[in-house]
Design a protein around this motif. Structure first.
Motif, PDB file in Angstrom:
ATOM      1  N   TYR A 177       0.837  -1.207   0.000  1.00  0.00           N
ATOM      2  CA  TYR A 177       0.000   0.000   0.000  1.00  0.00           C
ATOM      3  C   TYR A 177       0.869   1.254   0.000  1.00  0.00           C
ATOM      4  O   TYR A 177       0.615   2.212  -0.732  1.00  0.00           O
ATOM      5  CB  TYR A 177      -0.917   0.007   1.230  1.00  0.00           C
ATOM      6  CG  TYR A 177      -1.672   1.301   1.405  1.00  0.00           C
ATOM      7  CD1 TYR A 177      -2.848   1.557   0.696  1.00  0.00           C
ATOM      8  CD2 TYR A 177      -1.209   2.289   2.278  1.00  0.00           C
ATOM      9  CE1 TYR A 177      -3.545   2.756   0.844  1.00  0.00           C
ATOM     10  CE2 TYR A 177      -1.885   3.486   2.438  1.00  0.00           C
ATOM     11  CZ  TYR A 177      -3.053   3.714   1.710  1.00  0.00           C
ATOM     12  OH  TYR A 177      -3.723   4.907   1.871  1.00  0.00           O
ATOM     13  N   VAL A 178       1.920   1.224   0.811  1.00  0.00           N
ATOM     14  CA  VAL A 178       2.830   2.374   0.876  1.00  0.00           C
ATOM     15  C   VAL A 178       3.545   2.537  -0.462  1.00  0.00           C
ATOM     16  O   VAL A 178       3.730   3.663  -0.945  1.00  0.00           O
ATOM     17  CB  VAL A 178       3.851   2.193   2.022  1.00  0.00           C
ATOM     18  CG1 VAL A 178       4.885   3.318   2.009  1.00  0.00           C
ATOM     19  CG2 VAL A 178       3.135   2.161   3.359  1.00  0.00           C
ATOM     20  N   LEU A 180       2.400   1.780  -3.404  1.00  0.00           N
ATOM     21  CA  LEU A 180       1.448   2.333  -4.364  1.00  0.00           C
ATOM     22  C   LEU A 180       1.176   3.816  -4.114  1.00  0.00           C
ATOM     23  O   LEU A 180       0.638   4.510  -4.980  1.00  0.00           O
ATOM     24  CB  LEU A 180       0.131   1.546  -4.316  1.00  0.00           C
ATOM     25  CG  LEU A 180       0.237   0.073  -4.756  1.00  0.00           C
ATOM     26  CD1 LEU A 180      -1.094  -0.640  -4.562  1.00  0.00           C
ATOM     27  CD2 LEU A 180       0.690  -0.025  -6.211  1.00  0.00           C
ATOM     28  N   SER A 181       1.566   4.291  -2.931  1.00  0.00           N
ATOM     29  CA  SER A 181       1.391   5.712  -2.607  1.00  0.00           C
ATOM     30  C   SER A 181       2.553   6.544  -3.125  1.00  0.00           C
ATOM     31  O   SER A 181       2.551   7.768  -3.014  1.00  0.00           O
ATOM     32  CB  SER A 181       1.256   5.901  -1.081  1.00  0.00           C
ATOM     33  OG  SER A 181       0.155   5.169  -0.578  1.00  0.00           O
ATOM     34  N   THR A 182       3.572   5.888  -3.652  1.00  0.00           N
ATOM     35  CA  THR A 182       4.742   6.594  -4.188  1.00  0.00           C
ATOM     36  C   THR A 182       4.873   6.289  -5.677  1.00  0.00           C
ATOM     37  O   THR A 182       4.143   5.474  -6.227  1.00  0.00           O
ATOM     38  CB  THR A 182       6.027   6.151  -3.467  1.00  0.00           C
ATOM     39  OG1 THR A 182       6.290   4.777  -3.785  1.00  0.00           O
ATOM     40  CG2 THR A 182       5.881   6.301  -1.957  1.00  0.00           C
ATOM     41  N   SER A 183       5.820   6.929  -6.293  1.00  0.00           N
ATOM     42  CA  SER A 183       6.088   6.680  -7.713  1.00  0.00           C
ATOM     43  C   SER A 183       7.575   6.407  -7.898  1.00  0.00           C
ATOM     44  O   SER A 183       8.335   7.259  -8.371  1.00  0.00           O
ATOM     45  CB  SER A 183       5.665   7.889  -8.554  1.00  0.00           C
ATOM     46  OG  SER A 183       4.285   8.137  -8.420  1.00  0.00           O
ATOM     47  N   ALA A 259       9.379   1.553  -2.178  1.00  0.00           N
ATOM     48  CA  ALA A 259       8.623   2.616  -1.512  1.00  0.00           C
ATOM     49  C   ALA A 259       9.567   3.711  -1.019  1.00  0.00           C
ATOM     50  O   ALA A 259       9.320   4.909  -1.208  1.00  0.00           O
ATOM     51  CB  ALA A 259       7.823   2.039  -0.348  1.00  0.00           C
ATOM     52  N   GLN A 281       5.575   8.208   6.494  1.00  0.00           N
ATOM     53  CA  GLN A 281       4.792   9.444   6.639  1.00  0.00           C
ATOM     54  C   GLN A 281       4.857  10.296   5.381  1.00  0.00           C
ATOM     55  O   GLN A 281       3.848  10.850   4.938  1.00  0.00           O
ATOM     56  CB  GLN A 281       5.295  10.229   7.853  1.00  0.00           C
ATOM     57  CG  GLN A 281       4.370  11.375   8.268  1.00  0.00           C
ATOM     58  CD  GLN A 281       4.683  11.878   9.659  1.00  0.00           C
ATOM     59  OE1 GLN A 281       5.819  11.759  10.132  1.00  0.00           O
ATOM     60  NE2 GLN A 281       3.692  12.433  10.338  1.00  0.00           N
ATOM     61  N   HIS A 282       6.026  10.391   4.792  1.00  0.00           N
ATOM     62  CA  HIS A 282       6.164  11.149   3.547  1.00  0.00           C
ATOM     63  C   HIS A 282       5.390  10.476   2.409  1.00  0.00           C
ATOM     64  O   HIS A 282       4.883  11.156   1.515  1.00  0.00           O
ATOM     65  CB  HIS A 282       7.638  11.281   3.163  1.00  0.00           C
ATOM     66  CG  HIS A 282       8.361  12.356   3.910  1.00  0.00           C
ATOM     67  ND1 HIS A 282       8.094  13.699   3.749  1.00  0.00           N
ATOM     68  CD2 HIS A 282       9.350  12.273   4.847  1.00  0.00           C
ATOM     69  CE1 HIS A 282       8.890  14.409   4.535  1.00  0.00           C
ATOM     70  NE2 HIS A 282       9.661  13.571   5.214  1.00  0.00           N
ATOM     71  N   ALA A 283       5.298   9.151   2.452  1.00  0.00           N
ATOM     72  CA  ALA A 283       4.632   8.412   1.381  1.00  0.00           C
ATOM     73  C   ALA A 283       3.111   8.511   1.459  1.00  0.00           C
ATOM     74  O   ALA A 283       2.438   8.646   0.433  1.00  0.00           O
ATOM     75  CB  ALA A 283       5.044   6.942   1.424  1.00  0.00           C
ATOM     76  N   ALA A 284       2.561   8.454   2.682  1.00  0.00           N
ATOM     77  CA  ALA A 284       1.092   8.384   2.811  1.00  0.00           C
ATOM     78  C   ALA A 284       0.533   9.243   3.929  1.00  0.00           C
ATOM     79  O   ALA A 284      -0.548   8.960   4.436  1.00  0.00           O
ATOM     80  CB  ALA A 284       0.686   6.932   3.009  1.00  0.00           C
ATOM     81  N   GLY A 288      -0.019   6.924   6.633  1.00  0.00           N
ATOM     82  CA  GLY A 288       1.242   6.221   6.471  1.00  0.00           C
ATOM     83  C   GLY A 288       1.981   6.065   7.788  1.00  0.00           C
ATOM     84  O   GLY A 288       2.575   5.015   8.054  1.00  0.00           O
TER      85      GLY A 288
END
Length: 413
Positions: A177-178, A180-183, A259, A281-284, A288
């Motif tokens: 999940y984390v 998928l919150s980043t690129s 991630a 935290q930065h990611a989500a 997060g």
């Protein structure tokens, strides 16, 4: 007491349960694989992966790839010899050199105790993140009660398998999940996995030691022995279980790496005090951060269970009383770890000494397994593959050299 009665008493008084005969016992294989994998994925694993990603960037993919091959080589050698010989690692060592197994048993148990203290600390911190009103010490105590409760259940072995499988799968889902919150730059990571821009040999050794070092690689193999899965006929299951275990731990490592890479590639500087929490935290965002607490707790509690189970499996050799009361000693091991953490804290000296000893456990035990693989008195008519032995000795030499280097640095600075 006859042999049959002793075996029956072990089944009744410990968490040992015989495996079913014939065919693949997938439940047991997955249980052993997840036990080993979740033992590896502890609080240190999370921090280690994040820190190395920040240091090496996409080139850390190469380190992960190399470490996966080394992990598989070490684990295949160890699991196959243990299961074929139908003996635990320390008993094989005693067969080669009387007394050697006792030394290994005490060393592994000491390392397991020290790292279990750290695991409980991680569990307490994770619970504190999830519930701010709970202090890390109280969180560690609650986590210890949860772990102990698992071994109080009637069929503790199967419940342990189920718990580690569920928690391991949840851990993978949360880290995904984390991700998928980043690129993350996946293309660059793939390229650098073959052609690294930076190379850190110590990172490779650290990853191998953190995945199959100390007690970790024996968690699954001893679980199979305790369940009665042994002999050459079990080799297909051993191959599946050992490789699956490494793959499971590696999937978590890769997802966590990607991630972290996705966050770092945006120019974010992670908090050095808690880089993994900062990355989540930065990611989500706040979700997060809470997810970090849940991931940390999940990783820590499964490592607590794996460390206790495997450490006691080594202590069984010291006295028949321990063998007859495995469940009680596992509970006592967890209780002792939690009491040390709650009332003393993390004993720095113990952790340092155990860490230094842990670096020697893998090359020592792997070399013992490789020698035992050529002893017909131990493995019967089993023929250990030559390529596997060569690969195993290369890993042994590399890990021993780096462990000596680390010890030299610790002593002389």
């Amino acid at each position: 007491m006859s042999t049959d009665k002793m075996k029956q008493q072990l089944v009744n008084n410990s968490i040992v349960k015989p495996s079913t005969k014939g065919g693949f016992n997938w439940s047991l294989i997955l249980g052993a694989a997840f036990l080993m994998a979740t033992s590896a994925v502890g609080p240190g694993f999370l921090t280690q992966t994040t820190v190395f990603t920040q240091t090496l960037g996409a080139s850390f993919a190469f380190v992960i790839l190399v470490s996966i091959f080394l992990d598989i080589g070490a684990q295949l050698n160890i699991w196959r010899v243990i299961v074929v010989s139908k003996k635990r690692a320390q008993d094989i060592a005693n067969d080669l050199l009387p007394g050697l197994g006792f030394v290994i048993a005490v060393t592994v148990a000491l390392g397991g105790l020290a790292f279990n203290i750290g695991n409980l600390g991680g569990a307490g911190m994770g619970m504190s993140v999830l519930f701010p009103e709970i202090t890390p010490v109280l969180g560690a105590a609650i986590s210890a009660v949860i772990a102990i409760s698992l071994f109080l259940l009637k069929d503790a072995s199967k419940e342990m398998d189920r718990f580690t499988i569920v928690m391991g799968a949840s851990l993978m889902g949360m880290t995904l999940y984390v991700l998928l919150s980043t690129s993350p730059p996946i293309g660059e990571a793939l390229y650098r996995s073959i052609w690294p821009e930076k190379l850190n040999v110590l990172a490779i050794v650290t990853l191998v030691g953190g995945t199959v070092g100390g007690y970790i690689t024996f968690a699954g193999a001893h679980r199979l022995i305790d369940a009665g899965m042994a002999g050459q006929e079990a080799l297909p299951q051993v191959n599946s279980g050992s490789i699956s275990a490494i793959c499971l731990a590696s999937v978590v490592r890769v997802v966590l790496f990607l991630a972290a890479l996705g966050v770092i590639s945006t120019g974010v500087i992670l908090d050095p005090e808690n880089p993994t929490a900062s990355m989540f935290q930065h990611a989500a965002g706040n979700i997060g951060y809470k997810l970090f607490g849940l991931v940390l707790w999940t990783a820590a509690i499964t490592s607590v269970i794996g460390a206790a189970y495997t450490s006691v499996s080594f202590l069984k050799t010291l006295h028949p009383f321990i063998d007859r009361n495995t469940r009680g000693f596992i509970i006592g091991f967890i209780l002792a770890s939690s009491l040390v953490f709650c009332f003393i804290g993390k004993p720095v000296t113990l952790l340092i000494v155990a860490g230094a000893l842990n670096g020697f456990i893998l090359p020592a035990t792997l070399s013992i397994m490789l020698i035992a693989a050529r002893k017909s008195a131990i493995v019967g008519d089993y023929k250990h593959p030559v390529w596997m032995s060569v690969f195993g000795w290369l890993i042994t030499i590399m890990m021993a050299a780096m462990s000596l280097y680390t010890l030299f640095i610790m002593i002389f600075g």
